[in-house]
Design a protein around this motif. Structure first.
Motif, PDB file in Angstrom:
ATOM      1  N   PRO A 154       0.804  -1.386   0.122  1.00 41.49           N
ATOM      2  CA  PRO A 154      -0.013   0.108   0.090  1.00 41.49           C
ATOM      3  C   PRO A 154       0.843   1.205  -0.032  1.00 41.49           C
ATOM      4  O   PRO A 154       0.197   2.378  -0.076  1.00 41.49           O
ATOM      5  CB  PRO A 154      -0.749  -0.176   1.339  1.00 41.49           C
ATOM      6  CG  PRO A 154       0.138  -0.854   2.389  1.00 41.49           C
ATOM      7  CD  PRO A 154       0.897  -2.039   1.338  1.00 41.49           C
ATOM      8  N   MET A 155       2.084   1.271   0.156  1.00 39.06           N
ATOM      9  CA  MET A 155       2.971   2.439   0.440  1.00 39.06           C
ATOM     10  C   MET A 155       3.609   2.626  -1.052  1.00 39.06           C
ATOM     11  O   MET A 155       3.113   1.820  -2.382  1.00 39.06           O
ATOM     12  CB  MET A 155       4.003   2.152   1.102  1.00 39.06           C
ATOM     13  CG  MET A 155       3.472   2.199   2.473  1.00 39.06           C
ATOM     14  SD  MET A 155       4.810   1.885   3.789  1.00 39.06           S
ATOM     15  CE  MET A 155       5.378   0.085   3.825  1.00 39.06           C
ATOM     16  N   GLU A 156       4.213   3.765  -1.365  1.00 40.11           N
ATOM     17  CA  GLU A 156       4.402   4.172  -2.730  1.00 40.11           C
ATOM     18  C   GLU A 156       5.650   4.837  -3.044  1.00 40.11           C
ATOM     19  O   GLU A 156       6.182   5.906  -2.695  1.00 40.11           O
ATOM     20  CB  GLU A 156       3.593   5.421  -3.337  1.00 40.11           C
ATOM     21  CG  GLU A 156       1.906   4.751  -3.605  1.00 40.11           C
ATOM     22  CD  GLU A 156       1.932   4.478  -4.900  1.00 40.11           C
ATOM     23  OE1 GLU A 156       2.926   4.313  -5.648  1.00 40.11           O
ATOM     24  OE2 GLU A 156       0.846   4.561  -5.416  1.00 40.11           O
ATOM     25  N   TYR A 176      10.880   4.142  -6.700  1.00 44.29           N
ATOM     26  CA  TYR A 176      11.663   3.132  -7.400  1.00 44.29           C
ATOM     27  C   TYR A 176      11.183   1.574  -7.384  1.00 44.29           C
ATOM     28  O   TYR A 176      11.743   0.778  -7.558  1.00 44.29           O
ATOM     29  CB  TYR A 176      12.997   3.375  -6.766  1.00 44.29           C
ATOM     30  CG  TYR A 176      13.335   3.136  -5.340  1.00 44.29           C
ATOM     31  CD1 TYR A 176      12.929   1.897  -4.519  1.00 44.29           C
ATOM     32  CD2 TYR A 176      13.254   4.192  -4.515  1.00 44.29           C
ATOM     33  CE1 TYR A 176      12.931   1.755  -3.293  1.00 44.29           C
ATOM     34  CE2 TYR A 176      13.148   4.257  -3.154  1.00 44.29           C
ATOM     35  CZ  TYR A 176      13.080   2.863  -2.440  1.00 44.29           C
ATOM     36  OH  TYR A 176      12.953   2.850  -1.094  1.00 44.29           O
ATOM     37  N   CYS A 177       9.993   1.594  -6.636  1.00 42.85           N
ATOM     38  CA  CYS A 177       9.495   0.079  -6.447  1.00 42.85           C
ATOM     39  C   CYS A 177       9.604  -0.723  -7.488  1.00 42.85           C
ATOM     40  O   CYS A 177       8.945  -0.551  -8.462  1.00 42.85           O
ATOM     41  CB  CYS A 177       8.237   0.245  -5.509  1.00 42.85           C
ATOM     42  SG  CYS A 177       7.612  -1.430  -5.213  1.00 42.85           S
ATOM     43  N   TYR A 178      10.257  -1.892  -7.548  1.00 44.61           N
ATOM     44  CA  TYR A 178      10.225  -2.889  -8.947  1.00 44.61           C
ATOM     45  C   TYR A 178       8.759  -3.561  -8.793  1.00 44.61           C
ATOM     46  O   TYR A 178       8.508  -4.142  -9.860  1.00 44.61           O
ATOM     47  CB  TYR A 178      11.343  -3.830  -8.650  1.00 44.61           C
ATOM     48  CG  TYR A 178      11.185  -5.144  -7.820  1.00 44.61           C
ATOM     49  CD1 TYR A 178      10.872  -4.869  -6.436  1.00 44.61           C
ATOM     50  CD2 TYR A 178      10.649  -6.174  -8.354  1.00 44.61           C
ATOM     51  CE1 TYR A 178      10.569  -6.309  -5.807  1.00 44.61           C
ATOM     52  CE2 TYR A 178      10.469  -7.533  -7.993  1.00 44.61           C
ATOM     53  CZ  TYR A 178      10.485  -7.502  -6.265  1.00 44.61           C
ATOM     54  OH  TYR A 178       9.990  -8.515  -5.885  1.00 44.61           O
ATOM     55  N   LEU A 179       8.131  -3.525  -7.735  1.00 43.83           N
ATOM     56  CA  LEU A 179       6.573  -4.039  -7.899  1.00 43.83           C
ATOM     57  C   LEU A 179       5.589  -3.343  -8.870  1.00 43.83           C
ATOM     58  O   LEU A 179       4.768  -4.213  -9.365  1.00 43.83           O
ATOM     59  CB  LEU A 179       6.134  -3.990  -6.631  1.00 43.83           C
ATOM     60  CG  LEU A 179       6.652  -4.861  -5.452  1.00 43.83           C
ATOM     61  CD1 LEU A 179       5.921  -5.044  -4.251  1.00 43.83           C
ATOM     62  CD2 LEU A 179       6.810  -6.380  -5.741  1.00 43.83           C
ATOM     63  N   GLN A 180       6.164  -2.006  -9.176  1.00 38.34           N
ATOM     64  CA  GLN A 180       5.252  -1.447 -10.131  1.00 38.34           C
ATOM     65  C   GLN A 180       5.375  -2.002 -11.505  1.00 38.34           C
ATOM     66  O   GLN A 180       4.541  -2.053 -12.234  1.00 38.34           O
ATOM     67  CB  GLN A 180       6.072   0.188 -10.403  1.00 38.34           C
ATOM     68  CG  GLN A 180       5.753   0.943  -8.890  1.00 38.34           C
ATOM     69  CD  GLN A 180       6.337   2.092  -9.164  1.00 38.34           C
ATOM     70  OE1 GLN A 180       5.787   3.262  -9.567  1.00 38.34           O
ATOM     71  NE2 GLN A 180       7.475   2.180  -8.813  1.00 38.34           N
ATOM     72  N   ILE A 216       7.316  -9.534  -2.183  1.00 38.95           N
ATOM     73  CA  ILE A 216       6.438  -9.120  -2.949  1.00 38.95           C
ATOM     74  C   ILE A 216       5.371  -8.066  -2.212  1.00 38.95           C
ATOM     75  O   ILE A 216       4.245  -7.796  -2.775  1.00 38.95           O
ATOM     76  CB  ILE A 216       5.635  -9.839  -3.787  1.00 38.95           C
ATOM     77  CG1 ILE A 216       5.112 -11.094  -3.387  1.00 38.95           C
ATOM     78  CG2 ILE A 216       6.606 -10.286  -5.133  1.00 38.95           C
ATOM     79  CD1 ILE A 216       4.050 -11.635  -4.258  1.00 38.95           C
ATOM     80  N   THR A 217       5.580  -7.953  -1.082  1.00 40.41           N
ATOM     81  CA  THR A 217       4.723  -6.960  -0.255  1.00 40.41           C
ATOM     82  C   THR A 217       5.861  -6.366   0.805  1.00 40.41           C
ATOM     83  O   THR A 217       6.802  -6.692   1.093  1.00 40.41           O
ATOM     84  CB  THR A 217       3.504  -7.626   0.406  1.00 40.41           C
ATOM     85  OG1 THR A 217       2.697  -6.802   1.071  1.00 40.41           O
ATOM     86  CG2 THR A 217       4.301  -8.875   1.371  1.00 40.41           C
ATOM     87  N   ASP A 218       5.123  -5.617   1.819  1.00 42.60           N
ATOM     88  CA  ASP A 218       5.912  -5.025   2.899  1.00 42.60           C
ATOM     89  C   ASP A 218       5.314  -6.059   3.932  1.00 42.60           C
ATOM     90  O   ASP A 218       4.100  -6.295   4.364  1.00 42.60           O
ATOM     91  CB  ASP A 218       5.302  -3.486   3.354  1.00 42.60           C
ATOM     92  CG  ASP A 218       6.146  -3.006   4.420  1.00 42.60           C
ATOM     93  OD1 ASP A 218       7.295  -2.406   4.302  1.00 42.60           O
ATOM     94  OD2 ASP A 218       5.789  -3.542   5.602  1.00 42.60           O
TER      95      ASP A 218
HETATM   96  S1  SF4 Z   1       7.236  -2.903  -1.468  1.00 43.90           S
HETATM   97 FE1  SF4 Z   1       8.743  -1.677  -0.500  1.00 43.90          FE
HETATM   98  S2  SF4 Z   1       9.504  -0.459  -2.074  1.00 43.90           S
HETATM   99 FE2  SF4 Z   1       7.728  -1.164  -2.818  1.00 43.90          FE
HETATM  100  S3  SF4 Z   1       6.233   0.502  -2.382  1.00 43.90           S
HETATM  101 FE3  SF4 Z   1       6.314  -0.937  -0.786  1.00 43.90          FE
HETATM  102  S4  SF4 Z   1       7.918  -0.096   0.979  1.00 43.90           S
HETATM  103 FE4  SF4 Z   1       8.109   0.737  -1.054  1.00 43.90          FE
END
Ligand code: SF4
Length: 363
Positions: free
Chosen positions: A94-96, A99-103, A144-146
């Protein structure tokens, strides 16, 4: 920590019996809950229009996970691997972070999924750990998550920490950029759980780690976990190079060691900013004002782009010097770096991934 937004909870029929569903109901009484059939999510309609990724992560889908929960961390080709296993209890975050590779990795699957069949997860972990008692497993949930951002809503830590606390041959790592540790504080980890934070100076957090906890909040959360009996980890990753980075990162390292007991730190890792051409395209669209797109990077054998090798080595050496000034013995490793870089930074490279994994498990 700034609150991220959830728009609704979608519940796959059958998942309403799970403890996770009850936690969600309790924690989010004002959010609409919609029941959906197996695979009938219609998310493309829900999110028709702009910023599929941003909208996707605001729809929380509670569903059964049908495949394996546990797998070996894929690592990165040609880079030294630390022999790590991952449990995927959720997908997307849920955070943003810009640089997050999950995007990129979840571009076509952006719903915020949480898996309801936690008993299957624990059974699978039990089978694996009991079958290989002579092997020591390091297992993380933050691939693949926090690991903790959703914990106040879903209560996953209360399900998995007691299980791992009893395992003689495993160490569980919960990795986060949040400060949501309340669910951990009343549990006894029995030395088997490491709570770790990705750390960056506040300047980087403000610019590129949106909706995450501030540096101070992360550090205070780490101290609370330490006091509650957890071991700690810190990941300096991604380290960003900019004018004045040395001052910010040097102070950050000092602050960490002044706040937590270095003897409770299980490991520290370092890794520089990495991206790919497709991730850069997404970053340009979603975070046009980020400055992370402007620095020079080179393509590496694993297809990822990084700073030039001499710059990386010099950055790692400086970081290592600051860390060693504060604690000569704490275990430090590099994340997704080549043998050559390891040798230039530490004077050695682990002879194999098993050696590195064992050092980390027993340090
Ligand atoms: S998975 Fe990590 S890098 Fe990706 S948005 Fe969440 S906190 Fe940020």
């Amino acid at each position: 920590m700034q609150d991220f937004r959830l728009d609704q909870v979608l519940v796959e029929v059958g998942s309403e019996e799970s403890p996770i569903f009850r936690s969600l109901r309790r924690a989010l009484p004002d959010l609409p809950f919609t029941f959906v059939g197996d695979g009938e999510f219609g998310w493309a309609d829900l999110m028709a229009g702009r910023d599929l990724l941003g909208q996707g992560k605001r729809q929380l889908l509670l569903m059964r996970h049908k495949g394996d929960f546990l797998k070996k961390c894929p690592g990165s080709e040609g880079q030294v691997c630390c022999n790590y296993f991952v449990i995927n209890f959720a997908s997307n975050c849920p955070m943003e972070c810009s640089y997050c590779y999950l995007q990129d990795y979840l571009a076509h699957n952006p719903l915020l999924k949480v898996f309801s069949n936690v008993n299957d997860l624990l059974e699978e972990a039990h089978q694996l750990l009991s079958k290989h008692r002579r092997f020591f497993f390091r297992i993380g949930t933050g691939e693949i998550t926090d690991s903790l951002a959703l914990d106040p809503y879903i209560g996953y830590s209360a399900e998995i920490v007691p299980f791992f606390a009893e395992q003689p041959n495993a160490l569980l790592e919960l990795k986060t950029k949040s400060d949501r540790v309340e669910g951990l504080l009343g549990l006894d980890p029995k030395g088997r759980v490491v709570v770790s934070w990705s750390m960056n100076p506040q300047r980087v957090i403000d610019a590129d780690e949106h909706l995450t906890a501030s540096f101070d909040e992360r550090l205070m959360a780490a101290r609370r976990c330490q006091e509650a009996g957890y071991r700690l980890g810190f990941h300096f990753d991604p380290i960003i190079e900019y004018a004045g980075w040395e001052k910010d990162y040097g102070e950050m390292v000092e602050r960490i060691f002044a706040t937590v007991d270095y003897r409770r730190i299980a490991w520290l890792s370092m890794g520089v900013l990495r991206n790919t051409p497709s991730l850069k395209r997404i970053m340009r669209q979603r975070f046009p004002s980020t400055r992370l797109l402007s620095g020079e990077q080179v393509s590496c054998p694993d297809g990822k782009m990084r700073y030039f090798q001499p710059l990386r080595v010099s950055m790692y050496r400086k970081m290592l010097r600051w860390i060693r000034n504060a604690s000569p013995t704490v275990f430090v490793y590099l994340c997704m770096e080549s043998r050559e870089v390891w040798e230039q930074v530490f004077g050695f490279a682990p002879s194999c991934e098993k050696e590195l994994g064992n050092q980390m498990a027993h340090d």
